[in-house]
Design a protein around this motif. Structure first.
Motif, PDB file in Angstrom:
ATOM      1  N   TYR A  29       0.829  -1.214   0.000  1.00 16.52           N
ATOM      2  CA  TYR A  29       0.000   0.000   0.000  1.00 16.52           C
ATOM      3  C   TYR A  29       0.862   1.262   0.000  1.00 16.52           C
ATOM      4  O   TYR A  29       0.663   2.171  -0.827  1.00 16.52           O
ATOM      5  CB  TYR A  29      -0.917  -0.036   1.218  1.00 16.52           C
ATOM      6  CG  TYR A  29      -1.706   1.223   1.445  1.00 16.52           C
ATOM      7  CD1 TYR A  29      -2.845   1.508   0.690  1.00 16.52           C
ATOM      8  CD2 TYR A  29      -1.336   2.131   2.440  1.00 16.52           C
ATOM      9  CE1 TYR A  29      -3.575   2.664   0.909  1.00 16.52           C
ATOM     10  CE2 TYR A  29      -2.061   3.289   2.668  1.00 16.52           C
ATOM     11  CZ  TYR A  29      -3.180   3.545   1.896  1.00 16.52           C
ATOM     12  OH  TYR A  29      -3.906   4.697   2.106  1.00 16.52           O
ATOM     13  N   THR A  32       2.800   1.593  -3.320  1.00 10.94           N
ATOM     14  CA  THR A  32       1.926   1.934  -4.436  1.00 10.94           C
ATOM     15  C   THR A  32       1.561   3.411  -4.393  1.00 10.94           C
ATOM     16  O   THR A  32       1.628   4.114  -5.412  1.00 10.94           O
ATOM     17  CB  THR A  32       0.661   1.062  -4.424  1.00 10.94           C
ATOM     18  OG1 THR A  32       1.041  -0.315  -4.577  1.00 10.94           O
ATOM     19  CG2 THR A  32      -0.283   1.445  -5.554  1.00 10.94           C
ATOM     20  N   LEU A  33       1.187   3.898  -3.225  1.00 10.92           N
ATOM     21  CA  LEU A  33       0.873   5.330  -3.100  1.00 10.92           C
ATOM     22  C   LEU A  33       2.093   6.183  -3.422  1.00 10.92           C
ATOM     23  O   LEU A  33       1.977   7.241  -4.058  1.00 10.92           O
ATOM     24  CB  LEU A  33       0.373   5.645  -1.688  1.00 10.92           C
ATOM     25  CG  LEU A  33      -1.101   5.370  -1.396  1.00 10.92           C
ATOM     26  CD1 LEU A  33      -1.428   5.780   0.034  1.00 10.92           C
ATOM     27  CD2 LEU A  33      -2.012   6.107  -2.378  1.00 10.92           C
ATOM     28  N   LEU A  36       2.429   6.309  -7.129  1.00 13.12           N
ATOM     29  CA  LEU A  36       1.354   7.105  -7.721  1.00 13.12           C
ATOM     30  C   LEU A  36       1.596   8.597  -7.543  1.00 13.12           C
ATOM     31  O   LEU A  36       1.352   9.396  -8.468  1.00 13.12           O
ATOM     32  CB  LEU A  36       0.006   6.722  -7.108  1.00 13.12           C
ATOM     33  CG  LEU A  36      -0.529   5.333  -7.447  1.00 13.12           C
ATOM     34  CD1 LEU A  36      -1.861   5.094  -6.746  1.00 13.12           C
ATOM     35  CD2 LEU A  36      -0.675   5.131  -8.952  1.00 13.12           C
ATOM     36  N   THR A  37       2.081   9.010  -6.377  1.00 11.65           N
ATOM     37  CA  THR A  37       2.302  10.436  -6.142  1.00 11.65           C
ATOM     38  C   THR A  37       3.341  11.010  -7.096  1.00 11.65           C
ATOM     39  O   THR A  37       3.337  12.207  -7.375  1.00 11.65           O
ATOM     40  CB  THR A  37       2.741  10.706  -4.692  1.00 11.65           C
ATOM     41  OG1 THR A  37       3.956   9.992  -4.411  1.00 11.65           O
ATOM     42  CG2 THR A  37       1.675  10.282  -3.704  1.00 11.65           C
ATOM     43  N   ASP A  49     -10.308   5.031 -11.327  1.00 14.30           N
ATOM     44  CA  ASP A  49      -9.752   3.913 -10.570  1.00 14.30           C
ATOM     45  C   ASP A  49     -10.548   2.658 -10.932  1.00 14.30           C
ATOM     46  O   ASP A  49     -11.617   2.404 -10.375  1.00 14.30           O
ATOM     47  CB  ASP A  49      -9.842   4.225  -9.073  1.00 14.30           C
ATOM     48  CG  ASP A  49      -9.184   3.177  -8.195  1.00 14.30           C
ATOM     49  OD1 ASP A  49      -8.569   2.238  -8.742  1.00 14.30           O
ATOM     50  OD2 ASP A  49      -9.282   3.296  -6.957  1.00 14.30           O
ATOM     51  N   GLY A  52     -11.223  -0.685  -8.406  1.00 22.98           N
ATOM     52  CA  GLY A  52     -10.727  -0.058  -7.176  1.00 22.98           C
ATOM     53  C   GLY A  52     -11.325  -0.582  -5.892  1.00 22.98           C
ATOM     54  O   GLY A  52     -11.076  -0.021  -4.824  1.00 22.98           O
ATOM     55  N   TYR A  57      -7.392   3.004  -2.325  1.00 23.27           N
ATOM     56  CA  TYR A  57      -6.493   3.993  -2.933  1.00 23.27           C
ATOM     57  C   TYR A  57      -7.243   5.253  -3.353  1.00 23.27           C
ATOM     58  O   TYR A  57      -6.685   6.353  -3.342  1.00 23.27           O
ATOM     59  CB  TYR A  57      -5.771   3.394  -4.147  1.00 23.27           C
ATOM     60  CG  TYR A  57      -4.761   2.345  -3.775  1.00 23.27           C
ATOM     61  CD1 TYR A  57      -3.580   2.684  -3.120  1.00 23.27           C
ATOM     62  CD2 TYR A  57      -4.982   0.998  -4.060  1.00 23.27           C
ATOM     63  CE1 TYR A  57      -2.648   1.725  -2.761  1.00 23.27           C
ATOM     64  CE2 TYR A  57      -4.049   0.029  -3.713  1.00 23.27           C
ATOM     65  CZ  TYR A  57      -2.887   0.397  -3.062  1.00 23.27           C
ATOM     66  OH  TYR A  57      -1.970  -0.560  -2.703  1.00 23.27           O
ATOM     67  N   LEU A  61      -6.253   9.469  -2.512  1.00 21.79           N
ATOM     68  CA  LEU A  61      -6.070  10.332  -3.680  1.00 21.79           C
ATOM     69  C   LEU A  61      -7.077  11.484  -3.662  1.00 21.79           C
ATOM     70  O   LEU A  61      -6.730  12.633  -3.954  1.00 21.79           O
ATOM     71  CB  LEU A  61      -6.219   9.520  -4.968  1.00 21.79           C
ATOM     72  CG  LEU A  61      -5.085   8.532  -5.257  1.00 21.79           C
ATOM     73  CD1 LEU A  61      -5.418   7.694  -6.490  1.00 21.79           C
ATOM     74  CD2 LEU A  61      -3.755   9.256  -5.454  1.00 21.79           C
ATOM     75  N   LEU A 108      -6.144   4.104 -13.438  1.00 28.11           N
ATOM     76  CA  LEU A 108      -5.490   3.096 -12.610  1.00 28.11           C
ATOM     77  C   LEU A 108      -6.116   1.731 -12.868  1.00 28.11           C
ATOM     78  O   LEU A 108      -7.351   1.603 -12.903  1.00 28.11           O
ATOM     79  CB  LEU A 108      -5.637   3.438 -11.121  1.00 28.11           C
ATOM     80  CG  LEU A 108      -5.220   4.834 -10.681  1.00 28.11           C
ATOM     81  CD1 LEU A 108      -5.420   4.992  -9.176  1.00 28.11           C
ATOM     82  CD2 LEU A 108      -3.781   5.127 -11.074  1.00 28.11           C
ATOM     83  N   LEU A 110      -5.342  -1.198 -10.764  1.00 23.35           N
ATOM     84  CA  LEU A 110      -4.587  -1.755  -9.645  1.00 23.35           C
ATOM     85  C   LEU A 110      -5.111  -3.107  -9.185  1.00 23.35           C
ATOM     86  O   LEU A 110      -4.620  -3.641  -8.186  1.00 23.35           O
ATOM     87  CB  LEU A 110      -4.570  -0.757  -8.475  1.00 23.35           C
ATOM     88  CG  LEU A 110      -3.937   0.600  -8.797  1.00 23.35           C
ATOM     89  CD1 LEU A 110      -3.931   1.497  -7.567  1.00 23.35           C
ATOM     90  CD2 LEU A 110      -2.535   0.436  -9.354  1.00 23.35           C
TER      91      LEU A 110
END
Length: 283
Positions: A29, A32-33, A36-37, A49, A52, A57, A61, A108, A110
């Motif tokens: 987690y 992944t964040l 993404l940032t 997403d 999702g 996530y 966001l 995304l 994911l």
């Protein structure tokens, strides 16, 4: 475009419900964040997403200022996600997205790719994401490593069950992790990608691949020691910092439980006018 019943049942029984809250799931987690940032366009970009789930996530966001619309195959997941602050959600299939062309600044994937066992379905999901994102926009997709069940089986002592080895052998042979014993606590049926496959699929779908990065790296199989690291904020930050340094290292890709592939839609078409979209569902 049917989806395997055992996969749907796994999630309806609460499979993965709290997986990202602790241990290796927590590392997945956070990493992944972190990716993404750095890969997403700045907020308030509009993000789709896909797959999702309940919004694990999507919520952070949205809190960071993104306009997030979530789609998930399970209506109950979409309903739960719609209750998160700043998130809109609908039920939908990754292979036939109910959205206009070029509506989103980023897409995304994911979760969907590793639950589509046939390559043609996965390429279709990539192609739908490419259709939904604006020209030049990123598509970020998660996949499970071909070797995840092998390493995880030893880390968690799962090879004591004689039914587990055939599961691993099949995954190593052709990527198909077929759980025929759903009463076990093992992961549901899925496709485990060789590290070279996600980029190949994205390219076939018409996307330009930018990066393939490892998520957890070998530390994802470290067991209790990983819990100690993540319980220490200083050690956690150090782990995230140094993981960025080696996330592109090709020799580490197969030793990570998950990979993230970042691709982009070529700049060959104009973005739809601001009035085009999915109404309130996209914010």
């Amino acid at each position: 475009m049917a989806t395997s019943i055992d996969i749907l049942d796994y999630y309806r029984r609460g499979g993965e419900h709290a997986r990202l809250a602790w241990g290796v799931g927590r590392l997945e987690y956070l990493r992944t964040l972190d990716v993404l940032t750095r890969m997403l366009p700045p907020a308030p970009a509009v993000v789709l997403d896909v797959g999702g789930a309940t919004g694990v996530y999507a919520e952070p966001l949205a809190a960071a200022g993104y306009r997030v619309h979530l789609l998930d195959l399970l209506p109950e997941h979409a309903a739960a996600a719609a209750g998160r602050a700043g998130v809109t959600a609908l039920a939908g299939d990754a292979r036939a997205l109910p959205v206009p062309d070029g509506r989103f600044d980023a897409v995304l994937l994911l979760g969907p790719l590793y639950h589509l066992l046939d390559r043609a379905d996965r390429v279709t999901a990539w192609r739908e994401a490419a259709r939904a994102v604006r020209p030049g926009g990123p598509v970020v997709a998660a996949t499970i490593s071909r070797y995840a069940s092998l390493f995880d089986g030893f880390a968690k002592g799962l090879f004591g069950d004689p039914d587990f080895r055939p599961l691993v052998e099949r995954a190593l042979a052709d990527g198909r992790h077929l759980n025929t014993r759903p009463e076990r606590s093992w992961f549901t049926s899925a496709y485990f990608h060789h590290p070279t496959e996600p980029a190949s699929e994205a390219t076939e779908a018409g996307l330009a691949v930018r990066r393939v990065v490892s998520v957890e790296g070998p530390l994802g199989f470290a067991g209790g020691r990983l819990d100690e690291i993540l319980a220490d904020p200083g050690q956690t930050e150090l782990l995230l910092e140094l993981s960025r340094r080696v996330e592109d290292e090709p020799s580490l890709l197969g030793a990570s439980g998950h990979l993230l592939t970042v691709a982009g839609r070529p700049r060959t078409a104009a973005r739809p006018a601001d009035g085009d979209g999915v109404g309130s569902a996209a914010g």
